[in-house]
Motif scaffolding. Structure first.
Motif, short mmCIF file in Angstrom:
data_model
loop_
_atom_site.label_atom_id
_atom_site.label_comp_id
_atom_site.label_asym_id
_atom_site.label_seq_id
_atom_site.Cartn_x
_atom_site.Cartn_y
_atom_site.Cartn_z
N THR A 287 -47.12 -54.03 -24.54
CA THR A 287 -46.86 -55.01 -23.49
C THR A 287 -46.93 -54.35 -22.12
OG1 THR A 287 -45.40 -56.26 -24.95
CG2 THR A 287 -45.20 -56.67 -22.59
N VAL A 288 -47.91 -54.77 -21.32
CA VAL A 288 -48.04 -54.27 -19.96
C VAL A 288 -47.30 -55.18 -18.98
CG1 VAL A 288 -49.68 -53.64 -18.13
CG2 VAL A 288 -50.25 -53.20 -20.53
N PHE A 289 -47.40 -56.49 -19.19
CA PHE A 289 -46.61 -57.44 -18.40
C PHE A 289 -46.39 -58.70 -19.22
CE2 PHE A 289 -46.01 -60.90 -15.28
CZ PHE A 289 -44.83 -60.43 -14.70
N ALA A 290 -45.16 -59.19 -19.17
CA ALA A 290 -44.81 -60.42 -19.89
C ALA A 290 -43.92 -61.29 -19.02
CB ALA A 290 -44.09 -60.10 -21.20
N ILE A 291 -44.04 -62.59 -19.20
CA ILE A 291 -43.12 -63.54 -18.57
C ILE A 291 -41.99 -63.77 -19.57
CG2 ILE A 291 -42.82 -65.88 -17.66
CD1 ILE A 291 -45.73 -65.79 -16.77
N LYS A 292 -40.76 -63.54 -19.12
CA LYS A 292 -39.61 -63.52 -20.00
C LYS A 292 -38.99 -64.91 -20.16
CE LYS A 292 -38.43 -59.90 -21.09
NZ LYS A 292 -38.94 -59.06 -22.22
N TYR A 293 -38.57 -65.20 -21.38
CA TYR A 293 -37.88 -66.47 -21.67
C TYR A 293 -36.64 -66.21 -22.51
CZ TYR A 293 -42.35 -68.63 -20.31
OH TYR A 293 -43.48 -69.01 -19.62
N THR A 294 -35.73 -67.14 -22.51
CA THR A 294 -34.58 -67.08 -23.40
C THR A 294 -34.22 -68.49 -23.85
OG1 THR A 294 -32.42 -66.09 -23.77
CG2 THR A 294 -32.77 -67.15 -21.63
N TYR A 295 -33.19 -68.61 -24.70
CA TYR A 295 -32.92 -69.85 -25.44
C TYR A 295 -31.89 -70.75 -24.78
CZ TYR A 295 -29.19 -66.71 -26.81
OH TYR A 295 -28.16 -65.80 -26.77
N THR A 296 -31.54 -70.52 -23.51
CA THR A 296 -30.44 -71.25 -22.89
C THR A 296 -30.86 -72.48 -22.10
OG1 THR A 296 -30.56 -69.70 -21.02
CG2 THR A 296 -28.96 -69.21 -22.76
N SER A 297 -32.12 -72.90 -22.17
CA SER A 297 -32.54 -74.10 -21.46
C SER A 297 -31.75 -75.31 -21.94
CB SER A 297 -34.03 -74.37 -21.68
OG SER A 297 -34.83 -73.59 -20.82
N ASP A 298 -31.44 -76.18 -20.99
CA ASP A 298 -30.82 -77.46 -21.32
C ASP A 298 -31.39 -78.52 -20.38
OD1 ASP A 298 -29.41 -77.29 -18.85
OD2 ASP A 298 -27.74 -76.27 -19.84
N TYR A 299 -30.85 -79.72 -20.47
CA TYR A 299 -31.34 -80.80 -19.61
C TYR A 299 -30.43 -81.01 -18.41
CZ TYR A 299 -34.62 -81.75 -23.38
OH TYR A 299 -35.61 -81.64 -24.32
N ASN A 300 -29.69 -79.98 -18.06
CA ASN A 300 -28.79 -80.03 -16.91
C ASN A 300 -29.17 -79.03 -15.82
OD1 ASN A 300 -27.01 -82.01 -18.11
ND2 ASN A 300 -26.23 -80.37 -19.43
N GLY A 301 -30.43 -78.63 -15.83
CA GLY A 301 -30.90 -77.76 -14.76
C GLY A 301 -31.12 -76.31 -15.14
N ASN A 302 -30.71 -75.89 -16.32
CA ASN A 302 -30.98 -74.53 -16.76
C ASN A 302 -32.37 -74.48 -17.39
OD1 ASN A 302 -28.39 -73.36 -16.11
ND2 ASN A 302 -27.56 -74.56 -17.80
N THR A 303 -33.27 -73.81 -16.73
CA THR A 303 -34.66 -73.77 -17.17
C THR A 303 -35.04 -72.33 -17.45
OG1 THR A 303 -35.10 -75.66 -15.72
CG2 THR A 303 -37.01 -74.52 -16.64
N ASP A 304 -34.77 -71.89 -18.67
CA ASP A 304 -34.97 -70.50 -19.03
C ASP A 304 -35.92 -70.31 -20.21
OD1 ASP A 304 -32.91 -69.83 -17.15
OD2 ASP A 304 -31.45 -70.42 -18.65
N GLY A 305 -36.26 -71.40 -20.89
CA GLY A 305 -37.00 -71.29 -22.14
C GLY A 305 -38.49 -71.42 -21.96
N ASN A 306 -39.19 -71.12 -23.04
CA ASN A 306 -40.64 -71.30 -23.11
C ASN A 306 -40.88 -72.75 -23.51
OD1 ASN A 306 -43.35 -71.39 -23.88
ND2 ASN A 306 -43.35 -69.22 -24.45
N HIS A 307 -41.09 -73.61 -22.51
CA HIS A 307 -41.22 -75.04 -22.76
C HIS A 307 -42.56 -75.44 -23.37
CE1 HIS A 307 -37.87 -76.43 -19.74
NE2 HIS A 307 -37.52 -75.37 -20.45
N TRP A 308 -43.56 -74.56 -23.27
CA TRP A 308 -44.89 -74.98 -23.68
C TRP A 308 -45.23 -74.62 -25.12
CZ3 TRP A 308 -47.96 -70.80 -24.95
CH2 TRP A 308 -47.67 -69.56 -24.35
#
Length: 530
Positions: A287-308
């Protein structure tokens, strides 16, 4: 922001290793102003995390570029549900008539890209007012990271839309579109600054919790990608007079010689769904560069997950280890058939319903069904049948997927160096192929055609192929993408046609959201063909 996962079922499946926090756990401060902020290195750090956060969310709504880039290529069709609208077919076929009402398909992406760009511009513009003391190295590192992120965003935007307003200051001004050369001057300048001003910290020397941050070597690798696309698509000899071919190669050789990277020995171990329980892990040595995600996304404004990720997974049916998704980006049989039977990348990259004897029965709800789905970014379920985010108490499987998007891999760097004419080109080319074929490896000469074929097989379904095609010339790309074939729509055989003339008419670009054109009072002009 990114947090390394809790040690539960998902860790067993993904082999993520120790449960540690990382650089991106710090949430950006969004309530301060530029008057009372940007004074200390701590302020700069917080703002920098906000820049990373901006990149993390650009594909959280609208159309994700890694998905669109594969759909636009010869690797995949639009797919999705048989009763859905035809927006993905419009992308796939470069044909506005397929879904005339979808005039703002990229509206949210446009907005989120410019929001992220604003954050980067703000931090870069405040560097001189921050009290750095004698720590010039820290200043250079933070500025380099922010400028890399700005370059990354601009490169996405200029490839997708071609003609964009260029903002290099934190402004909401209604600017006309810039000549792409002006955009590429900023991209090249930012990446050169980052490559020349960041510490030469090798991959193995990075603290585990710091992986995910921009490095000198990520900047050099992205410069190679930008050079190859710009000089190919625009038929130029160098990158806007700032980077020559020899300089681009020198950057690649530096990554290879000094970056501390290497190829993961088994290709399948690069991808969680291809190596259940034996995944090499995030931030592995490739891995030379990655866009990081985690599992804490919700529908209240926390946008941390891989939505696609959910978009590219099997349509409304889960079969262990593959999870339920919306069936976009159905893989073309042309890609499956491009691999030889002895190429280990074939089954590691693509889910084959027939070859894996999977009891998939949902063809009736699927459009452009081919029997093949992408495996590299497939969502996953546990043996209990539950989506992995539920293992952490998050029921929002659509937005809580957490596999990182590996934007630049070491294998890509090796192939770019070979293409740029390295004296070690044959060796670099062979390294990639030897990993793929193992004992069945037979050498091929390192020619431009063979390199491009190898890039397709190595980097399939990673968002790279379309731009590899486009940089060979729009006409050539159009001929490669065009085809007439039979797919299953709702279980019924249906003719699928992609016409080369449509790709040529659009110059391979996508439509600018009409809402943005209207808001600009005509300052923005729509791309040809849309």
């Amino acid at each position: 922001m990114k947090a390394i996962k809790i040690c539960t079922l998902a860790v067993l499946l993904l082999s993520l290793g120790a449960c540690k926090k990382s650089f991106l756990d710090t949430e950006p401060i969004t309530t301060v102003t530029d008057v009372n902020f940007y004074k200390t290195p701590k302020d700069a750090y917080t703002a920098l995390v906000g820049c990373y956060d901006g990149l993390q969310v650009v594909w959280s709504e609208g159309i994700a570029l890694p998905v669109a880039a594969e759909v636009m290529s010869d690797n995949a069709f639009g797919g999705a549900g048989n009763s859905d609208g035809f927006n993905y077919q419009m992308i796939d076929e470069f044909d506005k008539a397929r879904s005339p009402s979808d005039q703002n398909l990229y509206e949210r992406n446009w907005i989120l890209y410019y929001k992220a760009l604003y954050r980067c511009n703000m931090l870069i513009s405040k560097m001189d007012q921050i009290e750095w003391g004698n720590n010039a190295t820290l200043r250079n590192s933070y500025e380099s990271e922010a400028r890399f992120l700005r370059a990354y965003l601009l490169f996405d935007m200029v490839r997708l839309w071609g003609n964009i307003p260029l903002l290099t200051e934190p402004s909401a001004e209604n600017l006309p579109q810039s000549n792409p050369d002006e955009v590429y001057k900023v991209i090249a300048g930012d990446l050169k600054f980052a490559a020349d001003n960041m510490p030469a910290t090798g991959y193995a020397a990075q603290p585990v919790g710091e992986r995910g941050r921009v490095t000198k070597y990520a900047a050099e690798a992205l410069l190679g990608r930008v050079f190859l696309f710009y000089t190919g698509y625009y038929a130029k000899g160098d990158l806007v007079g700032l980077v020559s071919k020899n300089e681009a190669l020198t950057y690649m050789e530096d990554v290879i010689s000094n970056g501390g990277y290497g190829l993961v020995e088994d290709f399948a171990k690069l991808w969680p769904a291809a190596s259940v329980g034996d995944y090499a892990g995030e931030d592995n040595k490739e891995t030379v560069f990655a866009i990081k995600y985690t599992y804490t996304s919700d529908y209240n404004g926390n946008t941390d997950g891989n939505h696609w990720m959910v978009m590219v997974s099997m349509r409304e049916q889960a079969i262990f280890p593959y999870g339920n998704g919306w069936g976009g980006q159905t893989v073309s049989p042309k890609l499956w058939n491009a691999y030889s039977a002895t190429d280990t990348r074939k089954s590691a990259s693509i889910i084959s319903i027939v070859d894996e004897k999977l009891p998939f029965t949902n063809q009736g709800k699927t459009r452009e069904y081919t029997g093949y789905w992408g495996k590299k970014y497939s969502v996953m379920i546990g043996e209990d049948g539950k989506p992995l985010p539920e293992s952490f108490g998050n029921p929002n499987f659509q937005i809580a997927q957490f596999q990182d998007y590996v934007s630049i891999r070491y294998a890509d760097v090796l192939l770019m160096a070979a293409e740029l004419g390295s004296a070690n080109a044959q060796s670099y080319f062979d390294m990639v192929r030897q990993r793929a074929y193992k004992d069945a490896f037979t050498p091929l000469p390192v020619t431009p055609d063979n390199i491009m074929k190898e890039r397709r097989l190595e980097l399939a379904l990673e968002g790279i192929r379309y731009y590899d095609l486009l940089r060979q010339g729009v006409d050539k790309a159009a001929q490669q993408i065009a085809e007439t074939t039979t797919v299953l729509n709702g279980g019924a055989p249906t003719q699928k046609s992609i016409v080369a003339a449509n790709v040529i008419a659009t110059k391979g670009l996508q439509q600018i959201p009409y809402t943005q054109i209207n808001l600009s009072n005509g300052t923005l002009v729509q791309n040809p063909g849309w």
